[in-house]
Design a protein around this motif. Structure first.
Motif, short mmCIF file in Angstrom:
data_model
loop_
_atom_site.label_atom_id
_atom_site.label_comp_id
_atom_site.label_asym_id
_atom_site.label_seq_id
_atom_site.Cartn_x
_atom_site.Cartn_y
_atom_site.Cartn_z
N LYS A 16 89.34 27.20 40.30
CA LYS A 16 90.34 27.15 41.37
C LYS A 16 90.81 28.56 41.74
O LYS A 16 90.94 28.89 42.94
N ARG A 17 91.04 29.38 40.73
CA ARG A 17 91.60 30.71 41.01
C ARG A 17 90.55 31.67 41.58
O ARG A 17 90.89 32.54 42.39
N THR A 18 89.32 31.55 41.15
CA THR A 18 88.29 32.42 41.74
C THR A 18 87.99 32.00 43.18
O THR A 18 87.64 32.86 44.01
N GLU A 19 88.13 30.72 43.47
CA GLU A 19 87.94 30.28 44.85
C GLU A 19 88.99 30.89 45.78
O GLU A 19 88.72 31.13 46.97
N ALA A 20 90.16 31.13 45.25
CA ALA A 20 91.26 31.68 46.07
C ALA A 20 91.37 33.20 45.98
O ALA A 20 92.19 33.80 46.68
N ARG A 21 90.57 33.82 45.13
CA ARG A 21 90.74 35.25 44.84
C ARG A 21 89.87 36.11 45.77
O ARG A 21 88.68 35.87 45.92
N PRO A 60 78.22 36.86 42.31
CA PRO A 60 77.34 36.38 41.24
C PRO A 60 77.95 36.55 39.86
O PRO A 60 77.56 35.87 38.92
N ARG A 61 78.93 37.45 39.74
CA ARG A 61 79.58 37.62 38.44
C ARG A 61 80.34 36.36 38.05
O ARG A 61 80.16 35.81 36.97
N SER A 62 81.24 35.90 38.95
CA SER A 62 82.02 34.71 38.65
C SER A 62 81.16 33.47 38.57
O SER A 62 81.41 32.56 37.76
N GLN A 63 80.14 33.40 39.40
CA GLN A 63 79.23 32.26 39.36
C GLN A 63 78.54 32.17 38.00
O GLN A 63 78.43 31.10 37.40
N ARG A 64 78.09 33.32 37.50
CA ARG A 64 77.42 33.33 36.20
C ARG A 64 78.40 33.01 35.08
O ARG A 64 78.08 32.26 34.15
N ARG A 72 88.88 40.12 46.25
CA ARG A 72 88.94 41.41 45.57
C ARG A 72 89.33 42.52 46.54
O ARG A 72 89.28 42.37 47.77
N LEU A 73 89.70 43.69 46.03
CA LEU A 73 90.14 44.80 46.86
C LEU A 73 89.05 45.27 47.83
O LEU A 73 89.35 45.77 48.92
N HIS A 74 87.78 45.09 47.43
CA HIS A 74 86.69 45.52 48.31
C HIS A 74 86.34 44.44 49.34
O HIS A 74 85.36 44.57 50.07
N GLY A 75 87.16 43.37 49.42
CA GLY A 75 87.00 42.37 50.46
C GLY A 75 86.15 41.17 50.12
O GLY A 75 86.05 40.23 50.91
N GLU A 76 85.57 41.16 48.94
CA GLU A 76 84.68 40.06 48.56
C GLU A 76 85.49 38.87 48.04
O GLU A 76 86.40 39.04 47.21
N ASN A 77 85.17 37.68 48.52
CA ASN A 77 85.75 36.47 47.93
C ASN A 77 85.08 36.23 46.58
O ASN A 77 83.86 36.17 46.49
#
Length: 396
Positions: A267-272, A284-288, A274-279
Motif C-alpha cells: 500500500k505504501r509503495t503504491e502511494a510513494r 524494480p527494486r520494490s517489485q523485487r 521518490r525525489l527523482h519523480g519515480e512512483n
C-alpha cells in the motif's frame, strides 16, 4: 477466492468461522486503541471484554463445560487474525483461551473449581519458586516475571520444581491460586509487546491444595488427563505433546503480523513517489523486494502447516522429536522477523514514526522472537542433537 472461502477450504467449522470473524472485530478494536495501550503498557478492559463476550476466551474449554472445544488450527487462525491488527492483543487473545487447556489436565475437582468460576487464567511456566510439600498440597514462595494479562485474571498458575508424594523424583509442576493471594507489581515497561501487560507477581507462602497442582511433565508425556479425571478423546490438547501444542500461538502471531506488514508495504509503495519523480510501485527494486518477501511468507506459512501435521499425526505416525517442533516454530518466527525489518528499512524514515503500524509491528515481532520458546539457536541446537540421537534443551 474470498477470505471466508479460503478459511472454509482449510476445514474450519461454522463455529470456528464465527469466532474468527469475532477475532477480526476484536483485533480492529485493539488496533484503534494501540497508542493508548502502548502508553498504559496494557490492552484495554474494553478489548478483554470483547474477547469474553465473543466466546473466544472459552474456545478451548472441554465441551463438558459448554465451550465450543475448537481445533488447534481454529485457535491458531484466531490468533493470526487478531495479530494482523495488533500483536500484543493477539498475545492475550491466545493465552486467555489457551490456559483453559491447563485446567483440563488438573484433577477433576480442581478443574471444576477453576473453570466453573468463569475467571480468566494467566500463568508463568518458569520454575523459579520454592515449594514445600505439606499435608493436603504445597506451599509456594517466589517472584515471577512476565505474567501476561494478570490485571484481568482471577487465577494464576505458577511453575515450580517439586517432588510430590506420588512421584519418585522432582518434576515440573504448576500451582494454581487466586490472584488475590499474590502481590502484583505493575512493572511492565518494554521495547515490544507493550500491550500484553506482562507484570510481576510475588507469592509468599501461598497454600495450594493438591487438586490445583498440575503435573506438567506427566501431562506432556502421557498426553492424557490424570487418572480419575474426565477424559474426552476428542479434546485437542490430548493425544498431542502438550508443550508443542501449547506453543503453536507464537508463530501464528508472527505470521499475522508479517502478513499485515506485507500489505502495508504494498500500500505504501503504491502511494510513494521518490525525489527523482519515480512512483515506487514502478521501481524494480520494490517489485523485487515484495516478491521476495511474499515467497518468504509462503515458506513460513508452509512450515506452519507442517507443524499442524506433526501434531495431528503424533500418535499415529510419530512420535517426533521436540527439536523438530521447536525448530519449525523458530524458523517461522525468524522469517517473519526478517520480513519485518526488511519492510521497515525499505520504506525509509517514515516507518520510524512512534506508534505507526510499521514501527509497532516490527517491535512486537522482534519481541515474539525473544520469547524463550522462540530462540533460534536453542531450537536448532536441540533439533541437531535430536537428529543424532541426543537430548536437547527446552520442553517441545
Amino acid at each position: 477466492m474470498s477470505v471466508d472461502t479460503k478459511q472454509k477450504s482449510k476445514g474450519f467449522t461454522d463455529v470456528e468461522l464465527e469466532l474468527i470473524e469475532k477475532a477480526r472485530e476484536a483485533g480492529l478494536l485493539a488496533e484503534s486503541e494501540v497508542a493508548t495501550s502502548e502508553i498504559n503498557a496494557s490492552v484495554s478492559r474494553n478489548y478483554v471484554n470483547k474477547l469474553i463476550e465473543s466466546g473466544i476466551t472459552r474456545a478451548n474449554l472441554p465441551k463438558e463445560y459448554g465451550g465450543p472445544q475448537i481445533s488447534l488450527r481454529g485457535l491458531g487462525e484466531i490468533v493470526r487474525t487478531i495479530a494482523y491488527h495488533n500483536i500484543s492483543a493477539a498475545w492475550l487473545g491466545y493465552f486467555f483461551p489457551l490456559h483453559n487447556s491447563l485446567t483440563a489436565h488438573l484433577p477433576q475437582e480442581g478443574r471444576d473449581e477453576i473453570i466453573n468460576s468463569n475467571g480468566l487464567i494467566v500463568d508463568v511456566f518458569a520454575p523459579v519458586g520454592q515449594v514445600t510439600v505439606v499435608d493436603g498440597g504445597v506451599r509456594l514462595t517466589g517472584t515471577y516475571n512476565y505474567t501476561s494479562g494478570v490485571n484481568f485474571a482471577e487465577w494464576i498458575g505458577l511453575g515450580a520444581i517439586a517432588q510430590l508424594p506420588e512421584s519418585n523424583q522432582p518434576e515440573l509442576i504448576m500451582c494454581f491460586m487466586r490472584k488475590d493471594e499474590v502481590k502484583v507489581n505493575e512493572n511492565w515497561d518494554t521495547f515490544g509487546l507493550r500491550g500484553s501487560g506482562s507484570n510481576q507477581v510475588i507469592a509468599t507462602e501461598v497454600f495450594i491444595p493438591r487438586r490445583r497442582v498440575l503435573r506438567l511433565e506427566l501431562a506432556n508425556d502421557t498426553r492424557r488427563p490424570p487418572e480419575g479425571s474426565n477424559y474426552d478423546p476428542d479434546y485437542p490438547y490430548y493425544h498431542v505433546p502438550y508443550f508443542s501444542a501449547f506453543y503453536l500461538g507464537f508463530p501464528n502471531m508472527a505470521l499475522g503480523g508479517a502478513r499485515r506488514l506485507l500489505d502495508e508495504y504494498k500500500k505504501r509503495t503504491e502511494a510513494r513517489v521518490r525525489l527523482h519523480g519515480e512512483n515506487e510501485k514502478d521501481s524494480p527494486r520494490s517489485q523485487r523486494i515484495l516478491a521476495k518477501l511474499m515467497l518468504e511468507y509462503k515458506k513460513a506459512n508452509g512450515l506452519m502447516e507442517q507443524y499442524y501435521d506433526l501434531l495431528a499425526t503424533y500418535e499415529t505416525e510419530g512420535p517426533y522429536e521436540k527439536g523438530e517442533f521447536s525448530s519449525l516454530r523458530a524458523e517461522i518466527i525468524k522469517i517473519c522477523q526478517e520480513i519485518a525489518t526488511t519492510v521497515m528499512v525499505s520504506l525509509g524514515g517514515a516507518s520510524l514514526t512512534k506508534n505507526d503500524t510499521i514501527e509497532v509491528f516490527v517491535r512486537d515481532i522482534i519481541a515474539v522472537a525473544t520469547h524463550i520458546t522462540s530462540l533460534y539457536e536453542d531450537a536448532l541446537y536441540t533439533y541437531g542433537r535430536n537428529l543424532y540421537g541426543y537430548q536437547g534443551i527446552g520442553m517441545g
